[in-house]
Design an enzyme around this catalytic site. Structure first.
Site, PDB file in Angstrom:
ATOM      1  CD  GLU A   1      -3.191  -0.764   2.080  1.00 49.74           C
ATOM      2  OE1 GLU A   1      -2.995  -0.032   3.056  1.00 49.74           O
ATOM      3  OE2 GLU A   1      -4.290  -1.314   1.844  1.00 49.74           O
TER       4      GLU A   1
ATOM      5  CD  GLU B   1      -4.096  -5.661   2.608  1.00 45.85           C
ATOM      6  OE1 GLU B   1      -4.784  -4.892   3.304  1.00 45.85           O
ATOM      7  OE2 GLU B   1      -2.856  -5.635   2.584  1.00 45.85           O
TER       8      GLU B   1
HETATM    9  C1  GAL Z   1      -4.347  -2.340   4.990  1.00 51.24           C
HETATM   10  C2  GAL Z   1      -2.947  -2.903   5.159  1.00 51.24           C
HETATM   11  C3  GAL Z   1      -2.956  -4.157   5.993  1.00 51.24           C
HETATM   12  C4  GAL Z   1      -3.764  -3.945   7.234  1.00 51.24           C
HETATM   13  C5  GAL Z   1      -5.159  -3.505   6.862  1.00 51.24           C
HETATM   14  C6  GAL Z   1      -6.054  -3.225   8.022  1.00 51.24           C
HETATM   15  O1  GAL Z   1      -4.295  -1.009   4.679  1.00 51.24           O
HETATM   16  O2  GAL Z   1      -2.356  -3.166   3.922  1.00 51.24           O
HETATM   17  O3  GAL Z   1      -1.642  -4.496   6.324  1.00 51.24           O
HETATM   18  O4  GAL Z   1      -3.150  -2.975   8.012  1.00 51.24           O
HETATM   19  O5  GAL Z   1      -5.092  -2.315   6.148  1.00 51.24           O
HETATM   20  O6  GAL Z   1      -6.167  -4.295   8.846  1.00 51.24           O
END
Ligand code: GAL
Length: 974
Positions: A195, A284
């Site tokens: 990210e 994600e």
């Molecule tokens: C995303 C990140 C993950 C985790 C998630 C929230 O932005 O890539 O590592 O932090 O948010 O749980």
């Protein structure tokens, strides 16, 4: 498409310096759908292809470091497969492996090879995400504590940061490289950083990408843009398959039933514009939510990000065109020890499909329903979008997806208003190779509140041709002489199933009164209601093979499993069990493995040649029904596990804060004498009192300050810096002054405690909760833990060296006293430094007490007890420790099981009161050492009730759990 990722002359020059003559690997982005390094993993606009075979990539995120019991990785991966994930995404946590620059540990609970092995054993593809930066709500976002003392900025290209980043990549690549599909392993995609979209340095990205390639990573590179921003889709640092992340419900679980109307409808266009030659990838997608200290707790997150959410939002992703979807998290685990960043507490349950103790959840079952469909119905993998005609198109959104290879079309229906709880009827005009229809023709099709449906039309399966159905398909399979399809909808909803038949006198056999049928123009139309349970409808004479249509109500559907038979591509069907882990056939016997939580009636659908069954290796007597299914019961035998009552146990107690005493000998402590820091916290007085600057990166910190009293000095002033939920306690000359949240505190009116003559000793205990992360790539992770300001008040008020300081953290600092449990397990409490948390510590001369105790203590207290467990083979009883007390006087506690810190408790903040003790760390067949360290913030705080309790008792085929090496005090490296 624009050629991307071509190294510019500037970046090549920079990297030539950074890589010191290492040959550059050509990473030129190609027009064709491979990365030029391998053909084993390719792609086109529709999907990923592995060895030329197309698939819908549906994975879950798993953090091996949040479950330090490698045997349980096999358990969790098996559950991933059972819930129909076909992949797993692993973050690798640099800080977890590296306590000190140049020191890397991949042994024991850090043996990542076992994580790869577990994924392979469960037949899962793997995405590797080794950062170097991972975020993940872990300490420093995954950077090691020692990196806090790096002068250069992290996530920026500079000689120092490049060298440090490469040191990690070199270490982890030794595991990633041989586990790639190209080397016989399961890794198919590799992520570059995480990210990275704020304060971006593309040359850093390019450098990381190059380093992976130089080390031999040849599977396609990916990047998870935090949003649809286009980062690293093109140009320097760009990756092979760009994708993005999305958390549409956010992370505040306090109003769990309130959903924002936050579903994306623009991704299709964005994807078309940004990377149309690649599959749409959501690296994600929200699978749950983390919860902060003082938050509403994970039950609330589970309610917010529930199975309805999974229905609406995941199906919307498919409607937008996604064929790569990774749920963050598939299984959350525990941020044991000091693994968490300050905002989150020990549990990282995340409200994920599989809960922290490894249990099934309603969302897990929904994931299974969707996953089974996604892997069964292949035309879903190669579609183009169209907009169908819908009668209620102001209320109901229907996206059409038309397969480009066959006539099959899909209609994904949901409310326009994501949060709507209305029940709305609607009709869709469909065009099929068998004609045009407005469906349903006879009964009702509804979207009931927060649901979404995928309707399938014009679909050939086995010997059948489905014209359409308004029910959702779970799966289908041919079973020798007949075919089977399972469809489902919420209970009481009606369904219509139109099947092409070759003659009019087709026979439809159903016991349920709600089932009716008619045949017109060679189409058999069956109407029915989804009821509780599953209704069989047997259709014969319509095509070459009979069709058993199983019409399930939703809750019955959640208990249908369709495991792929070992060493084959075929599925068998079984309804009823809590969890089905696997199926294998030898001769005419079908062997199921799985878990039950009660005596369970089952129904099994298998090929005709199967004549007998086993469940977890025990014979299972089933009866054949008239439609060829088999029914029977799996008996649950209560193992009557004896759970020790810790309120009746003998405990040992010791006072544990000699540091308070002015005479305490701190001569071996580190002198705090630094005048400079690489922290982003600006010191206001000197010397620097930041623990990390002295090599102490985890847990509690002690500081002792000495100054000679004089009539000029009226008191002192302290500013503590630490993360959320941190606290600190101050003593002067052995007297308790108070306990505080972080921030500034002036100490005056010291009522005779402050000596005007002779030496004064300040003792400070800081309970830290980890370091910030570096999401914005601005070095925020270097925010200090310690004291920003410490000066005397009165006429001698000065900012430089008015007090002499000593500092103490975990024993050995970066040279760990306990490398097996690693860099996050212990901090600087006296008892931790002495190893009081460890098995084998002799507490023989401690006081015998019972807990809860009826004493008010102001210093740190330690309590120890031992208990035995004997959980019989064939059962899984995930265990926990629960704290039960009031919140009147604030305290913090650390919970150690067999030396492993598995709980950070804040009685006043919560919300966590129950702490998971994973088997392997916990000896489920022998004796265990439990230690609790209590740090009173307020005067008179005391530990409440401590309760040992299983979350659930399952009769289970859980893979054997090996005890994790839990070294005793004799193995301490001092
Ligand atoms: C995303 C990140 C993950 C985790 C998630 C929230 O932005 O890539 O590592 O932090 O948010 O749980």
């Amino acid at each position: 498409m624009v050629a991307r990722g071509v190294l510019t002359s500037v970046s090549m020059a920079i990297m030539a310096v950074a890589t010191a003559a290492a040959p550059l690997v050509s990473l030129e982005k190609r027009e064709e759908s491979n990365n030029g390094l391998t053909d084993r993993v390719t792609w086109d606009k529709h999907s990923l292809l592995i060895d030329g075979e197309r698939l819908f990539f549906f994975s879950g995120e798993f953090h091996y470091y949040r479950l330090p019991s490698p045997s349980l990785w096999f358990d969790v991966m098996e559950k991933f497969k059972a819930l129909e994930f076909n992949g797993v995404s692993f973050y690798f946590n640099w800080g977890y492996h590296s306590p000190k620059k140049g020191v890397y540990d991949f042994d024991g609970v850090r043996d990542v090879q076992k994580a790869f092995d577990a994924a392979a054993a469960a037949d899962l593809h793997v995405i590797t995400r080794a950062g170097p930066y991972i975020n993940a709500e872990v300490d420093c976002g995954g950077f090691p504590g020692w990196l806090m003392n790096q002068h250069s900025m992290a996530r920026k290209s500079s000689p120092e940061n490049d060298a440090n980043s490469k040191e990690w990549l070199e270490a982890i690549d030794k595991y990633i490289v041989p586990n790639q599909i190209t080397k016989g392993g399961r890794v198919v995609l590799n992520q570059i950083d995480n990210e990275y979209a704020d304060n971006v340095d593309p040359y850093y990205m390019e450098m990381i990408k190059q380093k992976f390639a130089e080390d031999g990573v040849d599977v396609p590179s990916i990047f998870n843009d935090p949003n649809t921003n286009g980062y690293f889709a093109h140009g320097t640092g760009s990756v092979d398959i760009y994708g993005w992340d999305s958390y549409p419900l956010g992370f505040d679980c306090s109003n769990p039933t309130v959903w924002p109307n936050n579903r994306s409808t623009t991704w299709r266009d964005y994807h078309e514009m940004m990377n149309p030659g690649e599959p749409m990838a959501l690296y994600e997608f929200q699978g749950g939510a983390f919860d902060p200290w003082g938050g509403p707790g994970y039950d609330a997150c589970r309610t917010m990000v529930n199975e309805q959410y999974a229905k609406v939002f995941y199906k919307n992703n498919y409607a937008q065109g996604a064929t790569i979807q990774n749920l963050y998290m598939g299984y959350g685990g525990s941020s044991w020890g000091g693994l968490a960043k300050p905002t989150v507490y020990t549990s990282y349950d995340y409200g994920a499909p599989i809960s922290e103790p490894g249990l099934m959840t309603p969302k897990g079952y929904e994931v299974k329903l969707q996953g089974t469909f996604l892997h069964t119905v292949k035309p879903f993998w190669t579609t183009e979008h169209f907009s169908p005609k819908v009668d209620k198109d102001d209320i109901i959104l229907v996206d059409g997806l038309a397969d480009v290879n066959t006539d099959t079309k899909f209609y994904i229906a949901q409310h326009w208003n994501t949060a709507s709880e209305d029940k709305d009827e609607f009709h869709i005009d469909i065009e099929t190779s068998d004609g045009k229809f407005t469906i349903p023709q006879k009964n009702k099709l509804v979207i009931d509140g927060r649901e979404a449906k995928i309707l399938t039309t014009d679909y050939d399966f086995h010997s059948q041709h489905l014209v359409y159905t308004t029910s959702e398909i779970f799966t289908h399979q041919t079973m020798g002489s007949h075919d089977v399809m399972v469809v489902y909808a919420y209970e009481d909803q009606e369904g219509e199933f139109a099947l092409k038949v070759s003659k009019d006198d087709v026979k439809v056999d159903a016991k349920d009164d709600s089932v009716s049928h008619s045949v017109e123009d060679g189409i058999l139309l069956i109407n029915y209601k989804h009821t509780n349970g599953t209704t069989p409808i047997y259709i014969s004479g319509g095509s070459d093979q009979d069709l058993l249509l199983l019409v399930a109500g939703y809750s019955s559907a959640t208990r249908w499993w369709a495991p792929i038979v070992k060493d084959s591509k075929d599925r068998v069907l079984i309804q009823g069990p809590y969890l089905v882990r696997g199926a294998s056939i030898s001769d005419s016997t079908l062997a199921f493995t799985g878990d039950i939580d009660e005596t369970t009636d089952i129904e099994v659908v298998v090929p005709e040649n199967i004549e007998s069954f086993t469940w977890n290796d025990k014979e299972l007597k089933l009866k054949k029904s008239e439609h060829g299914t088999w029914t029977g019961t799996i008996e649950f035998k209560d193992p009557k596990i004896d759970i020790p009552d810790l309120t009746k146990a003998e405990w040992k107690y010791s006072e544990a804060s000699p540091e308070i005493n002015p005479d305490f000998d701190d001569s071996t402590w580190t002198t705090a004498n630094h005048l400079q820091t690489n922290s982003v916290t600006i010191p206001e007085t000197w010397p620097i009192l930041f623990a990390d600057d002295y090599g102490f990166h985890t847990g509690c910190i002690w500081l002792r300050g000495k100054f000679n009293g004089s009539s000029d000095i009226t008191g002192f002033n302290l500013t503590a810096v630490s993360g959320d939920a941190s606290a600190w306690v101050a003593w002067l000359n052995g007297e308790y002054l108070g306990g505080y949240d972080v921030g500034n505190q002036a100490f005056e009116d010291l009522n005779g405690t402050l000596k005007t003559d002779g030496e004064n000793v300040i003792s400070l205990l800081l309970w830290t909760t980890g370091h910030e992360d570096d999401w914005s790539a601005d070095d925020d992770y270097k925010t200090a833990r310690g004291f920003q300001k410490a000066n005397l008040l009165g006429t001698r008020n000065q900012t430089i060296w008015s007090i002499d300081w000593k500092i103490q953290g975990n024993l050995g600092g970066e040279d760990l006293a306990d490398p097996v449990r690693g860099p996050y397990n212990e901090g600087g409490l006296y008892g931790e430094r002495m190893g009081w948390h460890l098995p084998g510590f002799d507490d023989g001369d401690w006081d015998k007490v019972s807990v809860p105790e009826d004493k008010n203590r102001t210093g740190v207290s330690w309590y120890r007890t031992n208990f035995d467990l004997d959980i019989p083979d064939g059962y899984d009883a995930p265990m926990s420790i629960k704290f039960d007390d009031d919140t009147k006087t604030r305290y913090r506690a650390l919970l150690f099981i067999n030396g492993w810190q598995f709980g950070r408790y804040a009685n006043d903040l919560g919300p966590q009161t129950q702490y998971y003790l994973p088997s392997g760390i916990l000896n489920t067949k022998g004796s265990n050492t439990l230690a609790v360290a209590v740090i009173p913030i307020d005067k008179g705080a005391q530990l409440g009730k401590v309760i040992l309790e299983p979350y659930k008792v399952l009769e289970s085929s859980i893979p054997a759990v090996e005890l994790v090496d839990s070294p005793g005090i004799d193995k301490r490296q001092t």
